[in-house]
Design a protein around this motif. Structure first.
Motif, PDB file in Angstrom:
ATOM      1  N   ASP A 245      21.724  20.455  18.286  1.00 45.22           N
ATOM      2  CA  ASP A 245      21.572  20.432  16.902  1.00 45.22           C
ATOM      3  C   ASP A 245      22.960  21.180  16.103  1.00 45.22           C
ATOM      4  O   ASP A 245      23.834  21.328  16.815  1.00 45.22           O
ATOM      5  N   LYS A 442      13.914  20.520  22.114  1.00 44.69           N
ATOM      6  CA  LYS A 442      13.963  20.086  20.546  1.00 44.69           C
ATOM      7  C   LYS A 442      13.037  19.459  19.777  1.00 44.69           C
ATOM      8  O   LYS A 442      12.675  19.806  18.775  1.00 44.69           O
ATOM      9  N   ARG A 446      11.913  21.346  16.467  1.00 42.44           N
ATOM     10  CA  ARG A 446      12.367  20.797  15.424  1.00 42.44           C
ATOM     11  C   ARG A 446      11.288  19.685  15.090  1.00 42.44           C
ATOM     12  O   ARG A 446      11.118  18.533  15.755  1.00 42.44           O
TER      13      ARG A 446
END
Length: 576
Positions: A245, A442, A446
């Motif tokens: 990220d 992730k 996210r």
């Protein structure tokens, strides 16, 4: 004792990581401070416009350069020719153009006939890199320079016209039916005035504000597989296909797993048919080796980092709709174990790293790549090691189903060794987990379109503890070459913050001042003694008998027998 310095080259930016080591010993400290971001320079330096068609142009008011003209700009193109700018009069004109891929021309006419100056470059100028052009003209001479190439100069005639009389608008790009410039122009300055290309480009068809192509120069900063995306007057990094990220795809995305916690990532969302698997990023539909009937993988790329102190455990497990699976485990002795079961053999193929303890609480990085029968494993900073599946083994991973982290909760038959390692489960940290283009952690941490594929048991707490820098245990005093014995060595920073070093500097300065003052005092004493070294008894030539004489003159006359002067009583002295 100290490390400091300035970063003065843009190639050294951005600073993505600062690592301070050697902090475990007593008295060893490090301080890192980050100040405010300061931007300085000419903001018009990147005022740019992109010419996307050969007929597109920008127009400005007439260039006022009767007796002197100073023109500079940067250009970037992949075209072999095109007009940069042009301004016309009745017969006078001024023009700058890219004549060929290696030639830039500066031409003008002030009424004495056309004059052309050409700079030839040994390397192509249409390499999609920035190049600088600087053209000047006055009543004495004209010159042209491109980048750092030699300056080309042309003397003006001694007689004739000297004033450049222009009447038309200034055209930047195509003009008069000529082939226009295709590419980018920025920082266009004419007689010290920067033309606002961006504002004019916003209302001009065929011209875009800013300049595309930043990825050509700066795309390498998108790390770890991040994709550079052109944006208005800049670029960004698309990290969606990575396990990282941040603006440059360098920030680790990881989590801490408590005992009994697990994560499952389904390669197809509920209600999706098996045929739709081919279009998923897992199967990389752009790969020519994978076709719809196969529904299998001939190669995989797996990477992650972890840290744990408990063994045995399951780090990662990839299941399938068949008996195929891939597993990464930590066995009871703390060694890493990788198992491939692709069919064709009675037992799974094992890669046992039996000479390193991986359950030591330190972060470890694992990269596994398989292409057909060939497997390459890289562990931490050690050199890659190659392995090969048995000749009888299948080389296709058939019908991948789900990826598990921490524990395997799967319906159906599970390998017995996997089942043994499944209890009580993984405890520790996992970070930057990526399988081909799938990043399960992730996706869980996210919110994205892939989040619907994730199911979590327990509370997932984000942490980068699985990817933090490797720490080395302190060395013993006998083997540590930097060990300082406090009884015999004076370590200036022992037990103090680095800021206390100012006190030590103050003591040194004070000592120097004391020595200077002492030296000055000694010098003054010596001078005083020298000045008064004859003080005491001294000799004079005073006449004898001076004690009994009435006056000094009488003493001299009594003492000197040759003195015959008499005093005439009749002579008197009057004061008026």
């Amino acid at each position: 004792r100290k490390d400091s310095g300035m970063l003065s080259y843009k190639e050294h930016l951005p600073v993505s990581q600062v690592v301070a080591g050697d902090l475990d010993r007593p008295g060893s400290e490090a301080k890192v401070s980050v100040g405010p971001v300061r931007c300085q320079g000419d903001r018009n330096y990147w005022n740019a416009a992109s010419f996307v068609t050969s007929s597109s142009y920008l127009h400005f008011s007439t260039f006022q350069g009767e007796t002197s003209a100073d023109i500079s700009f940067y250009f970037k193109t992949s075209a072999s020719d095109g007009v940069f700018l042009e301004n016309l009069g009745n017969s006078d004109f001024i023009k700058l153009e890219l004549k060929t891929a290696t030639e830039v021309s500066f031409s003008f006419d002030v009424g004495n006939g056309p004059v052309e100056i050409v700079v030839r470059s040994p390397n192509p100028l249409n390499d999609d890199q920035w190049h600088r052009v600087n053209a000047e003209r006055n009543v004495k001479q004209a010159s042209l320079q491109v980048d750092q190439l030699p300056l080309e100069v042309r003397k003006a005639p001694t007689e004739g016209h000297t004033r450049l009389e222009l009447y038309s608008q200034l055209y930047v790009g195509a003009a008069g039916g000529q082939r226009g410039f295709l590419g980018c122009i920025r920082s266009l300055r004419m007689n010290g005035v920067t033309l606002d290309l961006e504002e004019r480009a916003k209302v001009t068809p065929g011209v875009k504000p800013g300049c595309s192509g930043h990825c050509t120069s700066y795309g390498m900063y998108c790390a770890n597989g991040g994709k550079c995306v052109e944006k208005y007057n800049g670029y960004s990094c698309d990290c969606s296909k990575t396990a990282y990220d941040g603006p440059f795809c360098i920030k680790d995305v990881g989590a801490f797993f408590e005992e009994g916690m697990w994560l499952r990532y389904n390669f197809h969302s509920p209600g999706t048919s098996m045929k739709d698997l081919v279009s998923r990023t897992l199967l990389s539909s752009s790969d020519p080796e994978i076709t719809a009937p196969d529904l299998s993988l001939n190669k995989e790329e797996l990477s992650f980092s972890f840290s744990t102190t408990k063994s045995p455990c399951v780090l990662l497990y990839i299941s399938s709709y068949t008996t195929d699976f891939i597993a990464v485990l930590v066995n009871p002795t703390g060694n890493l174990l990788i198992r491939y079961n692709l069919g064709g053999t009675k037992e799974p193929y094992n890669i046992d790293i039996d000479h390193r303890n991986m359950a030591n609480g330190q972060p470890h990085t694992v990269n596994v790549t398989r292409n057909g029968r060939d497997i390459v494993l890289q562990l931490d900073h050690y050199p890659p090691t190659s392995y090969s599946l048995p000749a009888t083994s299948d080389i296709q991973f058939n019908s991948p189903k789900a990826l598990f982290l921490g524990k395997v909760i799967e319906i159906g038959k599970i390998d017995q060794d996997i089942y043994k390692y499944n209890t009580p489960g993984f405890t520790g940290c996992l970070s930057r987990v990526q399988f081909n283009q799938i990043a399960p952690l992730k996706a869980a941490l996210r919110p994205t379109n892939a989040s619907s594929h994730v199911h979590i048991q327990g509370e997932l707490v984000e942490s980068n503890c699985g990817a933090s820098p490797l720490t080395i245990p302190p060395m013993s005093a006998a083997t540590d070459p930097w060990h300082l014995d406090s009884a015999s060595a004076d370590f200036p920073y022992n037990g103090q913050a680095i800021g206390d070093g100012v006190n030590r500097n103050s003591a040194i300065i004070g000592g120097v001042i004391a020595v200077v003052i002492f030296t000055i005092l000694c010098t003054l004493v010596f001078l005083i003694r020298y000045m008064f070294r004859h003080k005491g008894t001294y000799h004079t030539n005073e006449a004898k008998g001076a004690e009994s004489a009435e006056s000094a003159d009488a003493a001299i006359m009594n003492n000197d027998p040759n003195f015959t002067e008499t005093i005439d009583e009749s002579k008197k002295e009057w004061l008026i």
